[in-house]
Write a protein that holds these residues in place. Structure first.
Motif, short mmCIF file in Angstrom:
data_model
loop_
_atom_site.label_atom_id
_atom_site.label_comp_id
_atom_site.label_asym_id
_atom_site.label_seq_id
_atom_site.Cartn_x
_atom_site.Cartn_y
_atom_site.Cartn_z
N HIS A 1 42.59 43.96 55.70
CA HIS A 1 41.30 44.68 55.69
C HIS A 1 40.14 43.71 55.50
O HIS A 1 39.07 43.89 56.11
CB HIS A 1 41.32 45.71 54.56
CG HIS A 1 40.09 46.58 54.53
ND1 HIS A 1 39.02 46.33 53.70
CD2 HIS A 1 39.75 47.69 55.24
CE1 HIS A 1 38.09 47.23 53.87
NE2 HIS A 1 38.50 48.08 54.81
N LEU A 2 40.35 42.68 54.68
CA LEU A 2 39.30 41.67 54.49
C LEU A 2 39.02 40.92 55.79
O LEU A 2 37.86 40.71 56.16
CB LEU A 2 39.73 40.70 53.39
CG LEU A 2 38.80 39.50 53.14
CD1 LEU A 2 37.43 39.97 52.69
CD2 LEU A 2 39.41 38.57 52.11
N LEU A 3 40.08 40.51 56.48
CA LEU A 3 39.91 39.81 57.76
C LEU A 3 39.21 40.72 58.77
O LEU A 3 38.36 40.26 59.55
CB LEU A 3 41.26 39.35 58.29
CG LEU A 3 41.99 38.28 57.46
CD1 LEU A 3 43.36 37.99 58.03
CD2 LEU A 3 41.15 37.01 57.37
N LEU A 4 39.57 42.00 58.77
CA LEU A 4 38.92 42.95 59.68
C LEU A 4 37.44 43.09 59.34
O LEU A 4 36.59 43.13 60.25
CB LEU A 4 39.62 44.30 59.59
CG LEU A 4 39.13 45.39 60.56
CD1 LEU A 4 39.36 44.97 62.01
CD2 LEU A 4 39.84 46.71 60.27
N THR A 5 37.12 43.13 58.05
CA THR A 5 35.71 43.23 57.63
C THR A 5 34.93 42.00 58.06
O THR A 5 33.80 42.10 58.55
CB THR A 5 35.63 43.39 56.11
OG1 THR A 5 36.35 44.56 55.71
CG2 THR A 5 34.18 43.52 55.65
N VAL B 1 34.31 42.17 61.80
CA VAL B 1 33.25 43.14 62.14
C VAL B 1 31.88 42.57 61.80
O VAL B 1 30.92 42.72 62.56
CB VAL B 1 33.50 44.47 61.40
CG1 VAL B 1 32.29 45.39 61.53
CG2 VAL B 1 34.75 45.15 61.94
N GLN B 2 31.77 41.91 60.64
CA GLN B 2 30.49 41.33 60.25
C GLN B 2 30.07 40.21 61.20
O GLN B 2 28.89 40.10 61.57
CB GLN B 2 30.56 40.81 58.82
CG GLN B 2 30.62 41.91 57.77
CD GLN B 2 30.55 41.36 56.36
OE1 GLN B 2 30.56 40.15 56.15
NE2 GLN B 2 30.51 42.25 55.38
N MET B 3 31.01 39.38 61.61
CA MET B 3 30.70 38.31 62.57
C MET B 3 30.28 38.89 63.92
O MET B 3 29.34 38.40 64.54
CB MET B 3 31.90 37.38 62.72
CG MET B 3 32.21 36.56 61.49
SD MET B 3 33.61 35.44 61.71
CE MET B 3 32.97 34.36 63.00
N GLN C 1 25.93 40.24 67.66
CA GLN C 1 25.18 41.27 68.39
C GLN C 1 23.70 41.22 68.02
O GLN C 1 22.83 41.36 68.88
CB GLN C 1 25.75 42.65 68.09
CG GLN C 1 27.11 42.92 68.70
CD GLN C 1 27.05 42.98 70.22
OE1 GLN C 1 27.42 42.03 70.92
NE2 GLN C 1 26.58 44.08 70.74
N LYS C 2 23.42 41.01 66.73
CA LYS C 2 22.02 40.91 66.30
C LYS C 2 21.36 39.68 66.90
O LYS C 2 20.20 39.72 67.32
CB LYS C 2 21.95 40.87 64.78
CG LYS C 2 22.30 42.18 64.10
CD LYS C 2 22.20 42.06 62.59
CE LYS C 2 22.56 43.38 61.92
NZ LYS C 2 22.48 43.28 60.44
#
Length: 304
Positions: A227-231, A234-236, A241-242
């Motif tokens: 879950h940490l790697l997935l988070t 997603v943040q990266m 995208q930003k």
């Protein structure tokens, strides 16, 4: 019966029990300050009261050489890395500092630093930040940061602001990573204890109690790590995208600016009066639809 290393279930119950008593102590101290000094002082000093409550709890227990209420609840005792001796006074003092004072100073320092870096960019957030900072103009941390930030250039301020943002994002992720490692390894429930090398021995009870559920904690650790790697992923992705949206906006803004400049130049060529061959002043339309300067067309009509 010989003591054995404390299992993850016992460490979790110990941590939860200590957190329960610490919360009660913080709540009582906050209520006392609220009743004595009022709501305004309580809002200003709330974080400091919580810090003093936590320090008092660990000074009266761990630093004094006694078990905490959580450790007594599950019957475990602190030992150093050799698992043969009780941690030294210095090791326990370092643990208390890392567990209470350092997180407070880090949080306050990052908050003050972010506030000082953004104070000129966004004046509307100044009052909100002052309320959130608490000791806005009386802390040594704030005064020292003000002096250091004042010596930075604009480019350096932007770079430091980015570093502060990254740190604020990474610190919670670091705690989650440490928790996942704890679930898989079964030792060092707190990061401060991992740094100081403080472990636990369990006295009495069933020695195989935690062994039977260790595999469940390992599975929980794998899920937490995934879950940490997935988070992080997603943040990266969100960050990229930003960045892409920001670049597209800059490109669009530049194209719109060039288009406006071209339009102005084209309009400038077509906004000339055909009588004086200069840019029209006080533009006037004739019945046939042509545009002239008011002075030029009236003079032409008078002479013709």
């Amino acid at each position: 019966m010989a003591p054995a290393s404390a299992g993850p279930a016992q460490l979790v119950r110990c941590g939860q029990k200590d957190e329960l008593y610490r919360s009660g102590l913080r709540s009582g101290a906050g209520t006392a300050l609220h009743g004595l000094a009022g709501a305004k002082k309580w809002l200003e000093w709330r974080k400091e009261i919580e810090l003093l409550s936590d320090v008092a709890y660990f000074v009266l227990t761990t630093l004094s050489g006694y078990q905490t209420l959580g450790e007594e609840y599950v019957n475990i005792v602190q030992v150093d890395s050799t698992k043969k001796r009780v941690p030294s006074f210095l090791r326990r003092a370092v643990f208390v500092s890392l567990h209470t004072v350092v997180p407070y100073c880090l949080e306050k320092g990052l908050l003050h630093l972010e506030h000082e870096l953004q104070i000129e960019a966004d004046e509307s957030r100044t009052s909100q930040s002052n309320r959130a900072l608490g000791l806005s103009s009386r802390t040594f941390i704030r005064n020292w940061i003000q002096k250091q930030v004042g010596e930075l250039t604009e480019q350096q301020k932007k770079r430091v602001l980015q570093i502060v943002y990254v740190l604020k994002q990474c610190i919670p992720l670091l705690h989650r990573l440490h928790l996942a490692v704890f679930y898989m390894s079964g030792t060092f429930y707190h990061l401060s204890k991992r740094i100081t090398g403080i472990t636990y021995l369990h006295f009495g009870g069933l020695q195989g109690e935690d062994q039977s559920i260790r595999s469940s904690y390992k599975f929980l650790g794998v899920i937490s790590l995934f879950h940490l790697l997935l988070t992080i992923g997603v943040q990266m992705y969100s960050f990229k995208q930003k960045q892409r949206a920001r670049q597209e906006w800059k490109l669009h803004r530049n194209l719109a600016h060039e288009k406006n400049m071209t339009k102005e130049e084209t309009t400038g060529r077509h906004s000339r009066c055909t009588l004086c061959l200069e840019e029209r002043r006080h533009t006037t339309a004739t019945p046939c639809g042509h545009l002239f300067c008011w002075e030029c067309i009236t003079e032409w009509c008078n002479t013709r």
